[in-house]
Design a protein around this motif. Sequence first.
Motif, mmCIF file in Angstrom:
data_model
loop_
_atom_site.group_PDB
_atom_site.id
_atom_site.type_symbol
_atom_site.label_atom_id
_atom_site.label_comp_id
_atom_site.label_asym_id
_atom_site.label_seq_id
_atom_site.Cartn_x
_atom_site.Cartn_y
_atom_site.Cartn_z
ATOM 1 N N ASN A 1 0.841 -1.208 0.000
ATOM 2 C CA ASN A 1 0.000 0.000 0.000
ATOM 3 C C ASN A 1 0.871 1.252 0.000
ATOM 4 O O ASN A 1 0.585 2.223 -0.713
ATOM 5 C CB ASN A 1 -0.922 0.006 1.225
ATOM 6 C CG ASN A 1 -2.066 -0.973 1.099
ATOM 7 O OD1 ASN A 1 -2.436 -1.381 -0.007
ATOM 8 N ND2 ASN A 1 -2.635 -1.371 2.220
ATOM 9 N N SER B 1 2.495 1.750 -3.382
ATOM 10 C CA SER B 1 1.520 2.255 -4.351
ATOM 11 C C SER B 1 1.318 3.756 -4.204
ATOM 12 O O SER B 1 1.279 4.504 -5.191
ATOM 13 C CB SER B 1 0.188 1.517 -4.170
ATOM 14 O OG SER B 1 -0.791 2.024 -5.064
ATOM 15 N N ILE B 2 1.187 4.220 -2.973
ATOM 16 C CA ILE B 2 0.986 5.649 -2.721
ATOM 17 C C ILE B 2 2.225 6.443 -3.122
ATOM 18 O O ILE B 2 2.134 7.536 -3.689
ATOM 19 C CB ILE B 2 0.632 5.886 -1.239
ATOM 20 C CG1 ILE B 2 -0.795 5.423 -0.965
ATOM 21 C CG2 ILE B 2 0.777 7.364 -0.877
ATOM 22 C CD1 ILE B 2 -1.237 5.572 0.467
ATOM 23 N N ARG C 1 4.332 5.740 -5.452
ATOM 24 C CA ARG C 1 4.423 5.821 -6.912
ATOM 25 C C ARG C 1 3.454 6.853 -7.477
ATOM 26 O O ARG C 1 3.726 7.493 -8.491
ATOM 27 C CB ARG C 1 4.143 4.439 -7.525
ATOM 28 C CG ARG C 1 5.288 3.447 -7.378
ATOM 29 C CD ARG C 1 5.066 2.224 -8.245
ATOM 30 N NE ARG C 1 3.914 1.456 -7.810
ATOM 31 C CZ ARG C 1 3.976 0.428 -6.981
ATOM 32 N NH1 ARG C 1 5.156 0.051 -6.470
ATOM 33 N NH2 ARG C 1 2.897 -0.238 -6.627
ATOM 34 N N ARG C 2 2.290 7.021 -6.820
ATOM 35 C CA ARG C 2 1.249 7.905 -7.347
ATOM 36 C C ARG C 2 1.347 9.341 -6.842
ATOM 37 O O ARG C 2 0.762 10.235 -7.441
ATOM 38 C CB ARG C 2 -0.137 7.365 -6.977
ATOM 39 C CG ARG C 2 -0.457 5.989 -7.550
ATOM 40 C CD ARG C 2 -1.954 5.717 -7.463
ATOM 41 N NE ARG C 2 -2.501 6.057 -6.162
ATOM 42 C CZ ARG C 2 -2.655 5.198 -5.165
ATOM 43 N NH1 ARG C 2 -2.257 3.948 -5.323
ATOM 44 N NH2 ARG C 2 -3.174 5.572 -4.015
ATOM 45 N N ARG C 3 2.053 9.559 -5.754
ATOM 46 C CA ARG C 3 2.025 10.876 -5.128
ATOM 47 C C ARG C 3 2.714 11.926 -6.002
ATOM 48 O O ARG C 3 3.647 11.639 -6.755
ATOM 49 C CB ARG C 3 2.688 10.823 -3.749
ATOM 50 C CG ARG C 3 4.199 10.825 -3.749
ATOM 51 C CD ARG C 3 4.745 10.640 -2.357
ATOM 52 N NE ARG C 3 6.203 10.762 -2.374
ATOM 53 C CZ ARG C 3 6.857 11.877 -2.083
ATOM 54 N NH1 ARG C 3 6.177 12.963 -1.749
ATOM 55 N NH2 ARG C 3 8.176 11.931 -2.127
ATOM 56 N N ARG C 4 2.233 13.136 -5.871
ATOM 57 C CA ARG C 4 2.819 14.269 -6.574
ATOM 58 C C ARG C 4 3.891 14.919 -5.703
ATOM 59 O O ARG C 4 3.910 14.759 -4.490
ATOM 60 C CB ARG C 4 1.736 15.304 -6.911
ATOM 61 C CG ARG C 4 0.642 14.760 -7.829
ATOM 62 C CD ARG C 4 -0.446 15.789 -8.017
ATOM 63 N NE ARG C 4 -1.510 15.276 -8.876
ATOM 64 C CZ ARG C 4 -2.617 15.951 -9.155
ATOM 65 N NH1 ARG C 4 -2.808 17.167 -8.626
ATOM 66 N NH2 ARG C 4 -3.532 15.425 -9.947
#
Length: 290
Positions: free
Chosen positions: A107, A110-111, A113-116
Motif C-alpha cells: 500500500n 503504491s501511494i 508511486r502515485r504521489r505528486r
Amino acid sequence: MALHARSNSFPSRPHPIIEEVYELLCRLRSSEATSTSSSSICNKLSGLQDLHDSVDRFLQLPLTQQALAQEKNEKWTNELLDGSLWRLDVCGTAKDALLQTKECVQNLQSIMRRRRVGETGALTSEVRKYLTSRKMVKKTIEKAMKNLKGTENRSTFSSLNNDSETISIVSKLRDVEAVTLTVFESLLSFISSPKSQPNSSWSLVSKMMQSKKVVCEEETEVNEFAEVDASLQSLIGHKTSKSHSQSALNAHNQLEKLDACIQDQEDGLERLFRQMIKTRGVSLLNILNH
C-alpha cells in the motif's frame, strides 16, 4: 526394518535415515551462531524443511511406528501430536505477520508511486497506518514468544517403555522439537525487529563508508523490518518539503528490500508448513491409529 541390527560384538551402522536426521540437526545447531540476516533465516527455514522431511521418513520406519504405537508410549505419542499442532500454530503466526506487513508495504509503495511532488498528507497517513500495524504485529509475536517459552516441560523418560531403542527415538524427536523452536524464535524475533537489533539505516551507511572492504568480506547484518521502521519514523519526522522528499526516497528503497525479504521468508515458511502438515497427517496420526 530395524534402526539398528543387533549384534553381540560391535554395534552396526545406524540406519541411513537416522544419520541424515542427525546430520541435519547438527547443521541447524551450528547455524544458530551465524548471522541473523534475512538470507541466513531463509537458509535455516530451508534446512528445517529438509529436517522435517527426514523426520517424516524416520517416523514411517516400521520399528519407529512399533515403538511409539505401544500402549505404554501412547502418552508421548500424543505429546508428539500436540507438539506438531503447536508448531503449525507458530508457523501460522509467522505467516500472518508477514502477510499483514506485506499488505502495508505494498500500500505504501503504491501511494509513493502515485504521489505528486510536495504532496505529503496521504503518504503520512499511510505511514502511520503501517507503524500502527507493526505495533500490532509485535504484540502478537510477543505473545507467541511467551507461548514458546512455555513448551519446555515434557514428559520424563520414565513414562516410556523401558527400552533403549524407544528412548533413543524419543530423544531424537525431542531434539527436532528443540531446534524447530530455535529457528522459529529467530524468525519471529527478526520480524519483530527488537530494539537490540540495528534500527538505523544511517548507521549502516556510515559503517559502509568507513570500510567498504570489510562490508564486502563480511556479511552485514541488516534487519529489513527495522530499517523500514526507522526510515518511516524519519519520514514523518521531517517537516520541510526537501527533507521529506529525501526521506521518502530512502523509505521507498528500504520498502523494496523489505518486500523482497518478505517474499523469500513467505516462500520458505509455506514449504515448511506443507511439510509439517504432511508429517502430522500421514506419519503421526498413522502411529496413533496403529
